[in-house]
Every structure is written in C-alpha cells, then in structure tokens.
Write a protein that holds these residues in place. Structure first.
Motif, short mmCIF file in Angstrom:
data_model
loop_
_atom_site.label_atom_id
_atom_site.label_comp_id
_atom_site.label_asym_id
_atom_site.label_seq_id
_atom_site.Cartn_x
_atom_site.Cartn_y
_atom_site.Cartn_z
N SER A 1 28.53 4.59 19.13
CA SER A 1 27.87 4.30 17.85
C SER A 1 26.38 4.60 18.01
O SER A 1 25.89 4.76 19.14
CB SER A 1 28.07 2.83 17.48
OG SER A 1 27.39 2.01 18.43
N ALA A 2 25.67 4.66 16.90
CA ALA A 2 24.23 4.93 16.97
C ALA A 2 23.55 3.90 17.88
O ALA A 2 22.69 4.25 18.70
CB ALA A 2 23.63 4.89 15.56
N GLN A 3 23.97 2.65 17.74
CA GLN A 3 23.39 1.57 18.54
C GLN A 3 23.73 1.74 20.02
O GLN A 3 22.86 1.56 20.89
CB GLN A 3 23.99 0.26 18.01
CG GLN A 3 23.23 -0.98 18.34
CD GLN A 3 24.05 -2.22 17.93
OE1 GLN A 3 25.07 -2.12 17.23
NE2 GLN A 3 23.59 -3.38 18.40
N GLY A 4 24.97 2.11 20.31
CA GLY A 4 25.40 2.32 21.69
C GLY A 4 24.62 3.45 22.35
O GLY A 4 24.21 3.35 23.51
N THR B 1 31.17 12.34 30.85
CA THR B 1 31.77 11.03 31.15
C THR B 1 30.96 9.89 30.55
O THR B 1 29.76 10.04 30.31
CB THR B 1 31.89 10.83 32.68
OG1 THR B 1 32.48 9.56 32.93
CG2 THR B 1 30.53 10.88 33.37
N LEU B 2 31.65 8.75 30.34
CA LEU B 2 30.93 7.53 29.96
C LEU B 2 30.63 6.67 31.20
O LEU B 2 30.10 5.58 31.10
CB LEU B 2 31.76 6.71 28.96
CG LEU B 2 32.08 7.37 27.61
CD1 LEU B 2 32.78 6.36 26.68
CD2 LEU B 2 30.81 7.89 26.92
N SER B 3 30.97 7.20 32.41
CA SER B 3 30.88 6.37 33.62
C SER B 3 29.47 6.19 34.16
O SER B 3 29.22 5.26 34.92
CB SER B 3 31.72 6.99 34.74
OG SER B 3 33.09 6.97 34.41
N LYS B 4 28.56 7.08 33.85
CA LYS B 4 27.27 7.05 34.52
C LYS B 4 26.20 6.49 33.56
O LYS B 4 26.00 5.29 33.55
CB LYS B 4 26.92 8.44 35.05
CG LYS B 4 28.06 9.07 35.91
CD LYS B 4 28.24 8.37 37.23
CE LYS B 4 29.53 8.63 38.00
NZ LYS B 4 30.03 9.96 38.17
N ALA B 5 25.55 7.32 32.76
CA ALA B 5 24.47 6.82 31.90
C ALA B 5 24.97 5.79 30.89
O ALA B 5 24.24 4.86 30.52
CB ALA B 5 23.81 7.99 31.18
N ILE C 1 36.39 0.42 22.87
CA ILE C 1 35.08 0.26 23.51
C ILE C 1 34.32 1.58 23.54
O ILE C 1 33.11 1.63 23.30
CB ILE C 1 35.25 -0.35 24.92
CG1 ILE C 1 35.73 -1.79 24.80
CG2 ILE C 1 33.93 -0.28 25.71
CD1 ILE C 1 36.18 -2.42 26.09
N ALA C 2 35.04 2.69 23.76
CA ALA C 2 34.37 4.00 23.78
C ALA C 2 33.73 4.29 22.42
O ALA C 2 32.60 4.78 22.34
CB ALA C 2 35.37 5.09 24.14
N LEU D 1 35.58 1.66 32.50
CA LEU D 1 36.37 1.96 31.30
C LEU D 1 37.34 3.11 31.53
O LEU D 1 38.44 3.12 31.00
CB LEU D 1 35.43 2.30 30.14
CG LEU D 1 36.04 2.40 28.75
CD1 LEU D 1 36.60 1.06 28.30
CD2 LEU D 1 35.02 2.91 27.73
N ARG D 2 36.95 4.06 32.37
CA ARG D 2 37.69 5.29 32.63
C ARG D 2 37.81 6.11 31.35
O ARG D 2 38.87 6.18 30.72
CB ARG D 2 39.09 5.01 33.23
CG ARG D 2 39.12 4.09 34.44
CD ARG D 2 38.16 4.52 35.54
NE ARG D 2 38.42 5.87 36.00
CZ ARG D 2 37.46 6.82 36.06
NH1 ARG D 2 36.21 6.56 35.69
NH2 ARG D 2 37.76 8.01 36.49
N CYS D 3 36.73 6.74 30.96
CA CYS D 3 36.72 7.56 29.76
C CYS D 3 35.79 8.75 29.95
O CYS D 3 34.62 8.57 30.30
CB CYS D 3 36.29 6.72 28.55
SG CYS D 3 36.40 7.60 26.99
#
Ligand SMILES: *Cc1c(COP(=O)(O)O)cnc(C)c1O
Length: 364
Positions: A258-261, A211-215, A252-253, A221-223
């Motif tokens: 991305s490397a930066q994200g 998930t993208l929700s935690k770390a 946004i996901a 976003l819900r992804c």
C-alpha cells in the motif's frame, strides 16, 4: 528397509547435494543477527482476511496490481511466488531441459543459483567475476553454448557492488534469441535508480527478480516477484504450483505494498543507509579490518586480517556475521548486515580491540 537403502533410492544429484547454508541452518546463539541481510526490526501487521476455508487465488489480484504499480509495469508483467528463491527455480523448471541445457552465473555471488540447478539436475557453469567484480564478458561469450539462463545479481550479494549497465546491455545483446538474462534485484530498494525493470520493453529475454524479504522487512513472509514480458510470465504460470501463496501471505503482502507500506519501507531504507555510512566509517578505523568495500545494499563486505578469529570472537559474544571465505576471491572476507544503530555499535565495540596484521602474525 534400512536407512542405507532409503539413501540409495534417492536421485544421484540429491544424494550429492549440499543444502544451502542459510544463516538459520548454521545456527548460533546470537542476539545480534547480522548474517542474513534481514531488516533488524519486525513491522507489525494484522490479518484482514478470514476466509481460510477457501483456497487462495493463484496470483492474488491486489498484490499483483500493487506490485505492478510500484515497479511501474503492467500486471501481466508480474508474477508473485514464495520468495525470489522460487522465481530462480521456476525459471529453471520452465526453460532448462535436465541433462541438456545449462545455466550460468558469475561468482562470487548468491548461493541459490547453484543449489537450485543441482536440485533440479541441470548443469551450471560459472564465469568468475573480474577483480573489480564486474562481468567478464569475453569469458561469458565463450561459455554460452547450451546456456538458457544467465543469472546476474545487481547489486551483487555478497560484494555489494552494482553491475555496469553498459555491460548488462552487452550481455543482453550477446544472449538475444538464445538465453534469458535474469537480473536478481533483491536489494534494488537501496539503489532504486539502478533497476532494469524499465528495460523490459526493449528486451523480450530480460527477467527481473524482486523480493519483500530485504528492504520491505518481510523475510519471514516468503514473498517475491518475477518481472518479465507476458510470454515469459505465461510460461512460468504453467509450472508454478496452483496455490503458491497462502491467504495470510497475500493479505500481508498487499498491505506492505500500500502507499503507506511503501512509504514506511522507504523510511527504513533511508535509516539503514545512514547506518551503513556510519558502519563503513567505523570499520575503516578498526585495526583488524584490511579493506571495506563500498555497498549499494543493506550489508557491507570487509576483508579482515584474521577473519576466522574475528568471526569466532564475535560469534562468542552473540554477534553473528556471515563468513564469505569460501567464495572465489573473497579469502578473509566477512559480510555484515546493517542492523539498528545499536547493533552496528555492538559489532564495532567487539571489533575495535582485535589486533591488526602485525600483531596477529606475531601471535601466530
Ligand atoms: C535474499 C536473496 C534472495 C531471496 O529472496 P527471498 O525472496 O527471501 O527468497 C534472492 N536473491 C538474492 C541475491 C538474495 O540476497
């Protein structure tokens, strides 16, 4: 038609359903939210896509490619969905016949496995974890008849421990050809070496949820992602909605991946782990804390001498924790998400004056 009749029209399992007690649903007027394992601060994003007149891609290519690269897999091993929660449900819809097949999981653990099974109308079996919160493999082996999916959360929510890799191998051996093993890795960024993603080439019946929700700090976003071999992903693609992710979500996901994200996520993760070390230490010196459990995640579980009073006292001060009392084996336990250092300090300042066992027994 009366309200009563409407109720009677509903499916029996839906009438009987208790909805997932999300932190948001439980409410509270907090200003220190330590109950949903969210990242404590918002990460800003700009929308780059201005094509909202068009339907989005079912599986946005850039998101899939970037997640595959991040997870060290191929794009055909990745499915993106509306949160990992949708992944939990898609697996049931693709693999379980209502009224015939079952799913299995090991409490104390994440609440959505039972909620999804109940909503869809499939049987769920539970095999309580052992006292050390590891899998009770002999008991699982006895319960596997008719089971199509075994959900294992590692690191486990709400206990924070990792499941033994040797036990996971044994589980994969005993389920081979019969059921899928679904490893829920919602918190894996806090212990990346423990991922089972590298086992996918060895086990066709392994599935990993992410998930993208935690770390990644994107609970709003819900992804989420389902990682598996192509035959599993192809089946899930048959049951997923035609447009599961809106264009802004995919936009946004992709930026978050991305490397930066990813670098920013790793920096945040390091900061939270440092706060966790501080919080565990500070909790151990509070009179009202009986036991603090080690954690591989962005939350800490602790046992308190009078957990309901502790919960209420902090609630009244705007500090919202998560009560885990009702989970098997977790009497007296509260789960505390790791916030900013200031938020951790607020929680400790509120806990410090609360009495220990001897005093609260005198007062009772
Ligand atoms: C938070 C959480 C999820 C849900 O993730 P979403 O992507 O927000 O749906 C799944 N599993 C576990 C164990 C979680 O803690």
């Amino acid at each position: 038609m009366s309200t009563q009749n409407i109720e009677e029209l509903a499916r029996a399992n839906v009438r009987a359903l208790t909805p997932y007690q999300s932190a948001r649903r439980l409410g509270g007027n907090g200003d220190v939210w330590l109950n949903a394992n969210e990242y404590p601060l918002a990460v800003p994003f700009d929308l780059s896509q201005q094509t909202l007149n068009r339907y989005p891609e079912c599986q946005p290519k850039q998101v899939i490619e970037r997640y595959a690269a991040y997870a060290d897999l191929t794009p055909e091993q990745v499915l993106v969905s509306r949160g990992a929660d949708e992944g939990i449900e898609l697996l049931m819809r693709a693999f379980c016949e209502p009224g015939k097949d079952a799913v299995l999981f090991c409490p104390p653990t994440y609440g959505m496995y039972s909620v999804s099974a109940e909503t869809i109308g499939i049987e769920y079996r539970t095999v309580e974890a052992r006292a050390d919160w590891q899998l009770n493999l002999p008991a699982i082996a006895e319960q596997l008849d008719g089971v199509k999916l075994v959900y294992v959360c590692s690191p486990n929510n709400p206990t924070g421990n990792l499941i033994n890799p040797d036990d996971l191998r044994e589980l994969l051996e005993m389920t081979s050809g019969k059921a899928l093993v679904v490893a829920d890795e919602a918190y894996i960024e806090f212990c990346p070496d423990a991922t089972l993603a590298g086992w996918l080439q060895e086990y066709p019946h392994l599935v990993v949820l992410r998930t993208l929700s935690k770390a990644f700090a994107l609970a709003g976003l819900r992804c989420g992602f389902t990682l598996a071999n192509k035959p599993v992903i192809d089946l899930l693609l048959k049951v997923i909605a035609p447009y599961p992710l809106s264009t802004p979500v995919a936009d946004i996901a992709a930026q978050a991946l991305s490397a930066q994200g990813i670098a920013l996520m790793r920096q945040h993760t390091d900061e939270l782990i440092a706060n966790r070390t501080w919080l565990i230490q500070a909790l151990s010196s509070c009179d009202c804390v009986e036991q603090v459990f080690d954690s591989h995640t962005n939350y800490v579980l602790a046992r308190f001498t009078a957990s309901s009073q502790v919960f209420k006292t902090l609630w009244d001060q705007g500090i919202i924790l998560r009560d885990q009392n009702k989970q098997p084996g977790l009497a007296g336990c509260l789960r505390i998400s790791i916030g900013t250092r200031e938020e951790c300090e607020r929680a400790i300042a509120a806990l410090k004056p609360l009495p220990g066992a001897a005093v609260s027994r005198e007062q009772a």
